[in-house]
Scaffold this motif. Structure first.
Motif, PDB file in Angstrom:
ATOM      1  N   LEU A 163       0.997  -1.459  -0.124  1.00 26.04           N
ATOM      2  CA  LEU A 163       0.071  -0.561  -0.023  1.00 26.04           C
ATOM      3  C   LEU A 163       0.763   1.131  -0.134  1.00 26.04           C
ATOM      4  CD1 LEU A 163      -2.774   0.914   0.481  1.00 26.04           C
ATOM      5  CD2 LEU A 163      -2.309   1.242   2.336  1.00 26.04           C
TER       6      LEU A 163
ATOM      7  N   ASN B  11       3.885   1.545  -1.007  1.00 23.44           N
ATOM      8  CA  ASN B  11       4.848   1.493  -2.220  1.00 23.44           C
ATOM      9  C   ASN B  11       3.811   2.534  -3.638  1.00 23.44           C
ATOM     10  OD1 ASN B  11       6.875   0.774  -2.157  1.00 23.44           O
ATOM     11  ND2 ASN B  11       6.500  -1.383  -2.833  1.00 23.44           N
ATOM     12  N   ALA B  12       2.209   1.765  -3.325  1.00 19.37           N
ATOM     13  CA  ALA B  12       0.856   1.897  -4.239  1.00 19.37           C
ATOM     14  C   ALA B  12       0.614   3.127  -4.310  1.00 19.37           C
ATOM     15  CB  ALA B  12      -0.139   1.382  -4.161  1.00 19.37           C
ATOM     16  N   MET B  13       1.507   3.665  -2.707  1.00 13.19           N
ATOM     17  CA  MET B  13       0.509   5.000  -2.256  1.00 13.19           C
ATOM     18  C   MET B  13       1.483   6.134  -2.771  1.00 13.19           C
ATOM     19  SD  MET B  13      -1.564   5.342   0.310  1.00 13.19           S
ATOM     20  CE  MET B  13      -1.019   5.238   1.538  1.00 13.19           C
ATOM     21  N   ASP B  14       2.706   5.821  -3.024  1.00 14.13           N
ATOM     22  CA  ASP B  14       3.831   6.612  -2.862  1.00 14.13           C
ATOM     23  C   ASP B  14       4.140   6.786  -4.351  1.00 14.13           C
ATOM     24  OD1 ASP B  14       4.770   7.365  -0.661  1.00 14.13           O
ATOM     25  OD2 ASP B  14       6.707   5.714  -0.595  1.00 14.13           O
ATOM     26  N   GLY B  15       3.946   5.747  -4.860  1.00 14.88           N
ATOM     27  CA  GLY B  15       3.327   5.711  -6.627  1.00 14.88           C
ATOM     28  C   GLY B  15       3.018   6.644  -7.199  1.00 14.88           C
ATOM     29  N   ARG B  16       2.164   7.105  -7.099  1.00 14.15           N
ATOM     30  CA  ARG B  16       1.339   8.042  -7.090  1.00 14.15           C
ATOM     31  C   ARG B  16       1.341   9.340  -6.284  1.00 14.15           C
ATOM     32  NH1 ARG B  16      -4.140   4.186  -7.290  1.00 14.15           N
ATOM     33  NH2 ARG B  16      -4.772   6.978  -8.343  1.00 14.15           N
ATOM     34  N   CYS B  17       2.127   9.632  -5.556  1.00 19.02           N
ATOM     35  CA  CYS B  17       2.495  11.024  -5.492  1.00 19.02           C
ATOM     36  C   CYS B  17       1.685  11.193  -4.118  1.00 19.02           C
ATOM     37  CB  CYS B  17       2.621  12.278  -6.428  1.00 19.02           C
ATOM     38  SG  CYS B  17       3.256  11.604  -7.928  1.00 19.02           S
ATOM     39  N   TYR B  18       1.756  10.381  -2.969  1.00 21.30           N
ATOM     40  CA  TYR B  18       0.912  10.338  -1.952  1.00 21.30           C
ATOM     41  C   TYR B  18       1.470  12.166  -1.315  1.00 21.30           C
ATOM     42  CZ  TYR B  18      -1.185   9.300   2.580  1.00 21.30           C
ATOM     43  OH  TYR B  18      -2.051   9.539   3.258  1.00 21.30           O
ATOM     44  N   ASN B  19       0.591  12.214  -0.883  1.00 23.53           N
ATOM     45  CA  ASN B  19       1.111  13.779   0.033  1.00 23.53           C
ATOM     46  C   ASN B  19      -0.120  14.057   1.462  1.00 23.53           C
ATOM     47  OD1 ASN B  19       2.734  16.211   0.368  1.00 23.53           O
ATOM     48  ND2 ASN B  19       1.475  17.012  -0.996  1.00 23.53           N
TER      49      ASN B  19
ATOM     50  N   LYS C 251      -3.392  12.730   1.196  1.00 23.64           N
ATOM     51  CA  LYS C 251      -4.845  13.465   0.683  1.00 23.64           C
ATOM     52  C   LYS C 251      -5.267  12.032   0.197  1.00 23.64           C
ATOM     53  CE  LYS C 251      -3.347  18.337   0.125  1.00 23.64           C
ATOM     54  NZ  LYS C 251      -2.796  18.881  -1.521  1.00 23.64           N
ATOM     55  N   HIS C 252      -6.530  12.287   0.389  1.00 23.76           N
ATOM     56  CA  HIS C 252      -7.426  10.980  -0.181  1.00 23.76           C
ATOM     57  C   HIS C 252      -8.614  11.929  -0.922  1.00 23.76           C
ATOM     58  CE1 HIS C 252      -5.501   7.109   0.765  1.00 23.76           C
ATOM     59  NE2 HIS C 252      -5.097   7.770   1.805  1.00 23.76           N
TER      60      HIS C 252
END
Lengths: 408, 259
Positions: B213, B215-223, B225-226
């Motif tokens: 999870l 990795n997946a969130m970091d891969g989409r520029c997690y900052n 926010k949802h």
């Protein structure tokens, strides 16, 4: 052409394991379709994960758009926006409880405004043909639909490069063909696409360039024909020769007169057998079949039924994800849904007419492909654009240039 | 097996899906609060029956499924009510039984009243709760939570939990099946061992899923926010006023019966 991504001497090993990558050097240019092919554990996924900075190599450097990748938070965010990574298992990638929220995840974190978020999500879902699924929770979706949502989530961030780890591994054959068709479509829109796979048939027909991997090393790279014709290398990489090439070699060893170019599609091999071997073109009694091309973005369901009713055809091909969605909505069952142009050319060579329903730029692509085929093989398969009023057998204006050099 | 996913599935297909979740929550939560204020068993029973009618007729939930669902909490409630009836004190004895020389079970009219009251409260409360869970999918609730200014962290966490429950349930049922096929649950001792293995591997799975999870969130520029969906069909004033009138009637009944 200047490389988009350049890898130099990458080394990486997981804890307590043999090196996962060693001495990897690779150059990726803009607009390429690359397939990394290798057996399980060859290091394909590890290599792909280094591209967006998820794995930091122990040694070596990655250069993206002329600049070395650095691993601080801001640079990583930048590179991950430009190089989108689609995981093998969509359940890993889909984070949010609904499709809309998941696709919006990237844009929201890139601090888009509400309006921009809505727009990019709408565009991305449109692109993968998943409109109308916005409020659905992911566990209600099929494997192929989940994969599309995962791809949409990446497309919403508007990356330049799409990296997909085993894009077809969890899909049924029709679902895989759909996804590969979608990747072709995205490539036509200018995205560079890199996939990993161990499906040689798929890599052979789809990719522009094949990179063979074994035990963390690149053991060969080149066009699909080059990469798969080296039998020793294929054996080392624990792969197998694509059926088409095998057929070609067998025919050749039995004295079939062949050209130097190796076949990549069924169309190629038929051409070799008919054209090069017989020396003459077997023309069916009624001449070539016609290929009709229609842009479904410009038509309604009733228009298409009208056209289908009045245009004589033997089969209907539907190309592109949006056209497939329309076809499903309007209740047409396509006879051909992948490798559509090739199959329609094959049909036309056999005196059968077909209708291709597609969208946007792919209309031009059909004209382009058939014209090039006609020129290369001295054929005159007619292509016509389907229009609503039936009086003009028009050619879309952006395809006109092709006809200046045409000879029918 | 009635799984939670089946509940969600039902909620996604109920006939009141398009009604604004706020209206539905207002009715559900309002009913729960009122049930707690009732003095005797008449009003909760009225609430339970009317809410059940709404669930079956308006939301078009399958009657058999609903009764089965309701049976689970009500069987527990029945047992607790029995205990209360026989063990709480009262003056006017209605019926008694001497089990042992030192233990007499007696039902008094006061304890009977109390037992019935508690049972009907549970009944009414459960109906209200089922009304919410059968007509409002979780996914709709997240947006409402945001509108109600519940802390983002809490909503984000519940969204991730909601997403992963289904993945873990799927995993768990796969492992359970695999164990059952190899006769993992034939003897009690075997069952304990199999269950511990099941939970062990679910723990490892969730640990792995956690890393994936990130990795997946970091891969989409997690900052931090949802995205949340906060746009619904507009609140229909007619529906909302119907809900209000209903709740007023219940309030009136409470005041009237408490004399």
């Amino acid at each position: 052409m200047e490389p988009l991504i350049e890898l130099k001497d990458l080394e990486y090993s997981y804890l307590y394991a043999t090196p996962a990558l060693s001495g990897i050097s690779l150059c990726i240019r803009k607009g390429e379709k690359i397939a990394l092919v290798g057996s399980n554990g060859a290091g394909k996924s590890t290599l792909l994960l280094t591209l967006n900075g998820t794995i930091r190599p122990d040694k070596g450097s990655i250069i993206f758009q002329g600049k070395p990748v650095s691993y601080d938070r801001t640079s990583l965010r930048k590179i991950r926006q430009k190089i989108g990574f689609v995981f093998q298992d969509p359940d890993v990638q889909i984070i949010a409880p609904t499709v809309w929220q998941d696709v919006a995840f990237g844009p929201v974190n890139l601090d888009y405004t509400d309006e921009q978020v809505r727009q990019s999500v709408t565009d991305a879902l449109h692109n993968v043909g998943m409109e109308g699924f916005e409020k659905r929770p992911p566990y209600h979706l099929s494997g192929g639909e989940k994969k599309r949502v995962a791809i949409a989530g990446i497309l919403a961030m508007d990356p330049e490069v799409l990296v997909l780890d085993e894009p077809t591994s969890m899909l049924d054959p029709a679902g895989s063909e759909d996804i590969m068709d979608l990747l072709d479509e995205l490539n036509l829109q200018g995205k560079t696409i890199i996939i990993s796979t161990h499906d040689v048939e798929l890599a052979f027909t789809w990719a522009d360039r094949i990179i063979l991997m074994e035990k963390g090393k690149i053991i060969g790279s080149g066009t699909p024909e080059e990469a798969f014709s080296d039998k020793e290398m294929i054996r080392r990489a624990r792969l197998k020769t694509p059926v088409l090439l095998e057929l070609f070699y067998e025919l050749k060893s039995r004295g079939l007169k062949t050209s130097e170019t190796l076949p990549r599609t069924v169309l190629d091999i038929i051409r070799i057998i008919e054209h090069d071997h017989h020396g003459t073109i077997r023309l069916p009694g009624n001449g070539y079949g016609t290929i009709h091309v229609g842009d479904v973005d410009k038509m309604s369901g009733t228009d298409v039924s009208d056209i289908l009713a009045r245009t004589s055809h033997d089969s209907i091909g539907v190309m592109g994800s949006r056209a497939k969605i329309y076809a499903r909505k309007w209740g047409f069952i396509p006879d051909i849904s992948y490798a559509v142009i090739d199959k329609c050319i094959l049909q036309a060579m056999n005196g059968r007419s077909s209708i291709i329903l597609t969208t946007g730029r792919m209309v031009t692509r059909v004209f382009e492909r058939v014209t090039i085929f006609n020129q290369a093989n001295d054929r005159s398969i007619p292509v016509r654009s389907l229009t609503l009023d039936n009086t003009t057998d028009g050619v879309p204006p952006d395809a006109m240039w092709l006809y200046r050099t045409d000879h029918f | 097996m009635i799984g939670h996913d089946f509940l969600e599935e039902t909620a996604h297909h109920n006939a009141l899906l398009q009604v604004h979740p706020f209206t539905k929550l207002f009715l559900g939560i309002g009913s729960i609060i009122l049930v707690l204020l009732t003095p005797n068993y008449i009003v909760p029973c009225f609430l339970a029956i009317t809410l059940s009618i709404i669930i079956i007729v308006l939301a078009k939930i399958n009657l058999k499924f609903y009764l089965k669902l309701l049976g689970i909490p009500l069987s527990f409630a029945m047992l607790s009510a029995l205990v209360i009836i026989f063990l709480s004190e009262g003056v006017t004895e209605i019926w008694y039984v001497q089990l042992f020389p030192w233990l007499t079970l007696a039902a008094t009219s006061e304890s009977l009243n109390q037992g019935l009251h508690i049972f009907s409260r549970i009944f009414g409360g459960m109906c209200a709760l089922f009304f919410i869970s059968l007509t409002t999918p979780m996914t709709d609730l997240f947006g409402i939570m945001k509108k109600l200014k519940i802390p983002e962290l809490f909503i984000d966490l519940s969204m991730i939990i909601y997403r992963y429950i289904f993945i873990f349930m799927e995993k768990a049922s796969q492992i359970f099946l695999a164990q059952k096929m190899r006769l993992g649950y034939t003897r009690p001792g075997e069952a304990v061992r199999s269950y511990s293995m099941l939970f062990g591997s679910i723990f490892i799975t969730s640990w792995d899923a956690g890393e994936d999870l990130i990795n997946a969130m970091d891969g989409r520029c997690y900052n931090g926010k949802h995205a949340k969906i906060t746009s619904y069909n507009p609140v229909e004033w007619r529906t909302l006023s119907a809900v209000m009138i209903y709740l007023f009637i219940i309030t009136g009944m409470i005041l009237w019966t408490s004399g």
